[in-house]
Write an enzyme that holds these catalytic residues in place. Structure first.
Site, short mmCIF file in Angstrom:
data_model
loop_
_atom_site.label_atom_id
_atom_site.label_comp_id
_atom_site.label_asym_id
_atom_site.label_seq_id
_atom_site.Cartn_x
_atom_site.Cartn_y
_atom_site.Cartn_z
N ASP A 1 0.88 -1.17 0.00
CA ASP A 1 0.00 0.00 0.00
C ASP A 1 0.91 1.22 0.00
O ASP A 1 1.69 1.41 0.95
CB ASP A 1 -0.89 -0.01 1.25
N SER B 90 0.58 11.77 -15.89
CA SER B 90 -0.64 11.93 -16.68
C SER B 90 -0.51 13.17 -17.56
O SER B 90 0.13 14.16 -17.16
CB SER B 90 -1.86 12.10 -15.76
N TYR C 159 -6.19 16.28 -9.11
CA TYR C 159 -5.48 15.23 -9.85
C TYR C 159 -4.37 15.84 -10.71
O TYR C 159 -3.23 15.37 -10.71
CB TYR C 159 -6.46 14.47 -10.73
N LYS D 266 -0.28 14.99 -10.15
CA LYS D 266 0.53 14.42 -11.23
C LYS D 266 1.56 15.42 -11.76
O LYS D 266 2.68 15.06 -12.13
CB LYS D 266 -0.38 13.94 -12.37
#
Length: 267
Positions: A50, A129, A142, A146
């Site tokens: 994890d 991304s 997000y 990234k």
């Protein structure tokens, strides 16, 4: 001897595709999952990890090194999506996303570096991304997580050069994976001032993922990078217009580019 590859988040989607592709190419592949027993049919070994838990990171990396006595390639693929108006996303969810998308990869890198320094070789690939190159409406957190990983790689590369360790980013566009199902969605609130525009954007984002490219495109890109002697800093993988959007951001005035994005997201 075949190269030893560790891929985080390899039980499904892009990570699984990369692992299977490299397995068929003869690499010794270790993937990770938070709960490997849920994937008994994996073609390659899956270790429990994890990225929010440093103890599990150190244990998984230690197992790979104990088994193979080396670690040639780390692919930081584990990540999580998050959508919503920034004003309405709880701070706990924002921090949780950075824990997975930014701090998690850092801690995995820290865990593998002593072995890579010892063997005076290594390659680390961070899956970022295309969204990390621009602030996208209702995907701002997000994009930020990234984008932070993109910049971190630029700095890290220079620090690692004396040890013959390379690092690169691979920024995918939209791929047909289950990321939409697993990401945090801020709820559509009836009394929210963002209700209509967020609803439209959310439907558009899900449609983009559903119509996304085959994840094997990413696997082939990773294989090409692994087999090159001098990896670049940044790679973009996806449909032409997704990659071209980065070029447009570079050459267009900011306000013109902003208008293009708002038109695209029907805002």
């Amino acid at each position: 001897m075949s190269k030893v590859v560790l891929i985080t988040g390899a039980s499904s989607g892009i990570g699984k595709s990369i692992g299977e592709f490299l397995h068929h190419k003869g690499y010794t592949v270790y993937g990770t999952s938070r709960d490997p027993k849920n994937y008994p049919d994996s073609l390659f070994a899956l270790l429990a990890l994890d990225v929010k838990n440093i103890a599990t990171i150190n244990e998984a990396v230690g197992k790979v090194i104990a088994n193979e006595d080396k670690l040639d390639v780390l692919i930081n693929n584990a990540g999580a999506g998050i959508t919503g108006p920034i004003e309405e996303i709880p701070e706990t969810e924002i921090k949780a996303n950075f824990d997975i998308n930014f701090f998690g990869p850092i801690n995995v890198i820290k865990a593998v570096l002593p072995q890579m320094r010892k063997q005076n070789s290594g390659l680390i690939l961070n899956i970022t991304s295309i969204a990390g190159y621009m602030g996208l409406p209702y995907r701002g957190i997000y994009s930020a997580s990234k984008g932070a990983l993109e910049l971190l790689t630029e700095a890290f590369r220079m620090e690692l050069k004396p040890f013959n360790i390379s690092m690169a980013n691979i920024a995918p566009g939209d791929f047909a994976t289950n990321i939409a199902a697993g990401r945090y969605h801020a709820p559509l609130l009836k009394d929210s001032p963002y209700n209509e525009s967020y609803g439209k954007s959310l439907n558009l984002m899900d449609a983009h993922v559903d119509a996304g490219s085959d994840p094997e495109m990413m696997a082939k890109a990773v294989y090409k990078i692994i087999t090159t002697n001098t990896p670049k800093i940044h790679y973009k993988v996806g449909e032409f217009m997704q990659k071209f959007s980065i070029v447009l951001k570079r050459i267009l005035p900011d306000k013109v580019y902003e208008k293009l994005l708002m038109h695209h997201y029907k805002l």
